[in-house]
Design a protein around this motif. Structure first.
Motif, short mmCIF file in Angstrom:
data_model
loop_
_atom_site.label_atom_id
_atom_site.label_comp_id
_atom_site.label_asym_id
_atom_site.label_seq_id
_atom_site.Cartn_x
_atom_site.Cartn_y
_atom_site.Cartn_z
N MET A 1 0.84 -1.20 0.00
CA MET A 1 0.00 0.00 0.00
C MET A 1 0.88 1.25 0.00
SD MET A 1 -3.22 -0.96 0.08
CE MET A 1 -4.28 0.23 0.90
N ALA A 2 0.46 2.22 -0.77
CA ALA A 2 1.28 3.42 -0.96
C ALA A 2 0.71 4.62 -0.23
CB ALA A 2 1.40 3.73 -2.45
N ILE A 3 1.59 5.56 0.05
CA ILE A 3 1.17 6.86 0.56
C ILE A 3 1.31 7.87 -0.57
CG2 ILE A 3 1.65 8.71 2.21
CD1 ILE A 3 2.64 6.58 4.15
N MET A 4 0.22 8.56 -0.88
CA MET A 4 0.25 9.59 -1.90
C MET A 4 0.64 10.91 -1.25
SD MET A 4 -2.85 11.33 -4.10
CE MET A 4 -3.35 9.88 -4.99
N VAL A 5 1.60 11.60 -1.84
CA VAL A 5 2.03 12.90 -1.34
C VAL A 5 1.73 13.93 -2.42
CG1 VAL A 5 3.90 14.29 -0.38
CG2 VAL A 5 3.83 11.82 0.05
N THR A 6 0.70 14.74 -2.22
CA THR A 6 0.39 15.79 -3.18
C THR A 6 1.30 16.98 -2.89
OG1 THR A 6 -1.29 16.94 -1.86
CG2 THR A 6 -2.02 15.03 -3.14
N GLY A 7 1.80 17.62 -3.93
CA GLY A 7 2.78 18.68 -3.71
C GLY A 7 4.11 18.13 -3.22
N GLY A 8 4.39 16.87 -3.55
CA GLY A 8 5.58 16.19 -3.04
C GLY A 8 6.88 16.61 -3.69
N ASP A 58 -8.08 9.91 -11.51
CA ASP A 58 -8.52 8.53 -11.71
C ASP A 58 -7.33 7.65 -12.06
OD1 ASP A 58 -11.30 8.58 -11.20
OD2 ASP A 58 -11.71 9.42 -13.17
N LYS A 59 -6.48 8.11 -12.93
CA LYS A 59 -5.30 7.33 -13.34
C LYS A 59 -4.42 7.00 -12.14
CE LYS A 59 -1.07 7.90 -16.16
NZ LYS A 59 -1.08 6.59 -16.84
N VAL A 60 -4.16 8.01 -11.30
CA VAL A 60 -3.30 7.79 -10.13
C VAL A 60 -3.91 6.76 -9.20
CG1 VAL A 60 -2.21 8.87 -8.14
CG2 VAL A 60 -2.32 10.12 -10.29
N PHE A 61 -5.19 6.92 -8.89
CA PHE A 61 -5.84 6.01 -7.95
C PHE A 61 -6.01 4.61 -8.54
CE2 PHE A 61 -7.05 9.91 -5.70
CZ PHE A 61 -6.87 9.52 -4.38
N GLN A 62 -6.21 4.52 -9.84
CA GLN A 62 -6.40 3.21 -10.45
C GLN A 62 -5.10 2.44 -10.59
OE1 GLN A 62 -8.43 4.12 -14.13
NE2 GLN A 62 -10.31 4.74 -13.08
N GLU A 63 -3.98 3.16 -10.76
CA GLU A 63 -2.70 2.50 -10.96
C GLU A 63 -1.96 2.18 -9.67
OE1 GLU A 63 -0.33 4.80 -13.67
OE2 GLU A 63 -1.63 4.38 -15.39
N ASN A 64 -2.47 2.66 -8.54
CA ASN A 64 -1.80 2.46 -7.26
C ASN A 64 -2.80 2.11 -6.17
OD1 ASN A 64 1.09 3.69 -7.93
ND2 ASN A 64 -0.44 5.12 -8.75
N LYS A 65 -2.35 1.29 -5.23
CA LYS A 65 -3.17 1.01 -4.05
C LYS A 65 -2.80 2.03 -2.98
CE LYS A 65 -3.78 -3.95 -4.92
NZ LYS A 65 -3.58 -5.32 -4.38
N ILE A 66 -3.62 3.07 -2.87
CA ILE A 66 -3.33 4.17 -1.97
C ILE A 66 -3.94 3.90 -0.60
CG2 ILE A 66 -3.53 6.66 -1.59
CD1 ILE A 66 -1.88 5.97 -4.05
N GLU A 67 -3.10 3.95 0.42
CA GLU A 67 -3.57 3.76 1.79
C GLU A 67 -3.94 5.08 2.44
OE1 GLU A 67 -1.84 2.35 6.18
OE2 GLU A 67 -0.52 2.43 4.42
N ALA A 68 -3.12 6.10 2.21
CA ALA A 68 -3.31 7.40 2.86
C ALA A 68 -2.74 8.49 1.96
CB ALA A 68 -2.63 7.42 4.23
N VAL A 69 -3.17 9.72 2.22
CA VAL A 69 -2.71 10.88 1.47
C VAL A 69 -2.09 11.88 2.43
CG1 VAL A 69 -3.41 12.84 0.03
CG2 VAL A 69 -4.47 10.60 -0.33
N ILE A 70 -0.95 12.45 2.04
CA ILE A 70 -0.40 13.62 2.74
C ILE A 70 -0.52 14.78 1.75
CG2 ILE A 70 1.55 14.64 3.96
CD1 ILE A 70 2.62 11.89 4.51
N HIS A 71 -1.27 15.80 2.14
CA HIS A 71 -1.71 16.84 1.20
C HIS A 71 -0.96 18.15 1.44
CE1 HIS A 71 -4.13 19.12 -1.45
NE2 HIS A 71 -5.08 19.50 -0.61
N PHE A 72 -0.01 18.45 0.53
CA PHE A 72 0.73 19.71 0.58
C PHE A 72 0.31 20.68 -0.52
CE2 PHE A 72 3.74 16.75 2.60
CZ PHE A 72 4.14 17.48 3.70
#
Length: 329
Positions: A1-8, A58-72
């Motif tokens: 499971m991945a962590i998505m970092v927006t503004g990373g 949609d592409k990001v969420f469909q291509e990865n199993k996202i567990e949590a988001v850190i939103h910057f």
């Protein structure tokens, strides 16, 4: 499971990505590179795109199993927000709405939000407590507060748990020397001061020396960017434990005046760094310090790099090695 970092690919986001990678986490970075830098992303998968683009998300969420988001991901210049409030509402608030709706659609129930102590406005207490009133004095702070409130209602309606972290001044650079602070335009005090010994400006301007402080200049709270990164990772751990949503201030517990910061920079760089005094800027409070007692108690956050000398030394090392930021000479 991945962590998505927006503004990373941004300043604090890239340091948080580095911390996640150091802990063995799978990381997915989402950044439109409006302010971020591809070179600042030290690993993980980087998706270049905008949160307001539904097909992209949609592409990001469909291509990865996202567990949590850190939103910057947000615009963050106070002055600009007062001239272009629509830009800030569209990018910050609408962008967050798009993100939360996709999180709900794809069953992602955890988000850590990089907020700001600008949500408080003029402080009613020093240090500022999480229970103090929120009355922003600029459009930037107002949009961040709106984003927090949106998360509250998505928690109520959809069970998306959130942690919002409020803080003032991030500073310093990563201990590896690979990433640091590179904004255009630059508005933060420490990198502006360091432009003097770098030969990029003749002096540093100090706005006002008649405040009710020890030396008459404004007092601010500075936190090493890697300590901020630690806090964001600890907030993810809190949500992983199934704990409830919460709002936390992050602060070093110590305030430093503008003159004190300049003097420490002189000592660190060995440069005289001339300072030129000008009139106060409208809306600058005398003292801004946030209490982090709740974060220390509930998140287990302990800043490790809180000496001003260390913060400035790490920034100076990075700027010396990268005098033009990530741009290659």
């Amino acid at each position: 499971m991945a962590i998505m970092v927006t503004g990373g690919a941004g300043y604090i986001g890239s340091h948080t990505v580095a911390e996640l990678l150091a802990r063995g986490e799978e990381v997915v970075v989402v950044d439109n590179l409006q302010q971020g830098h591809r070179q600042a992303v030290l690993g993980g998968k980087l998706y270049e795109g905008d949160l307001r683009d539904q097909v992209f998300l949609d592409k990001v969420f469909q291509e990865n199993k996202i567990e949590a988001v850190i939103h910057f991901a947000a615009n963050s210049l106070v002055g600009e927000s007062m001239k272009l409030p629509g830009k800030y509402y569209h990018n910050n608030v609408y962008g967050t709405l798009c993100l939360l709706e996709k999180m709900n659609e794809y069953g992602v129930g955890k988000i850590v939000f990089s907020s700001t102590a600008a949500t408080y406005g003029e402080p009613e207490n020093v240090p500022i407590q999480e229970t103090d009133r929120t009355l922003p004095t600029n459009a930037y702070g107002e949009t961040k507060l709106a984003m927090e409130k949106m998360m509250k209602w998505f928690d109520t309606a959809h069970g998306i748990k959130y942690v919002s972290l409020r803080y003032f001044n991030a500073a310093g650079a990563h201990e590896s020397g690979k990433i640091g602070e590179d904004h255009n335009p630059e508005t933060h005090l420490i990198p502006l001061i360091l432009q003097v010994p770098l030969g990029q400006r003749s002096h540093i301007t100090v706005f006002g020396n008649d405040y009710a402080t020890s030396d008459g200049t404004c007092v601010r709270d500075y936190i090493h960017v890697s300590d901020l990164a630690d806090a964001h990772v600890l907030a993810v751990e809190k949500l992983r434990r199934g704990e409830d949503s919460g709002i936390y201030n992050l602060g070093s517990g110590n305030g430093f005046s503008v003159n004190e910061v300049i003097e420490v920079a002189r000592q660190v760089t060995g440069h005289p760094i001339p300072a030129v005094m000008e009139q106060r800027r409208a809306g600058d409070p005398a003292v801004l310090i946030a209490s982090s007692e709740r974060a220390r108690a509930e998140l287990g956050w302990q800043p490790k790099r809180d000496k001003l000398e260390n913060i400035i030394a790490s920034a100076w090392a990075w700027h010396q090695a990268n005098p033009h930021g990530y741009a290659k000479a």
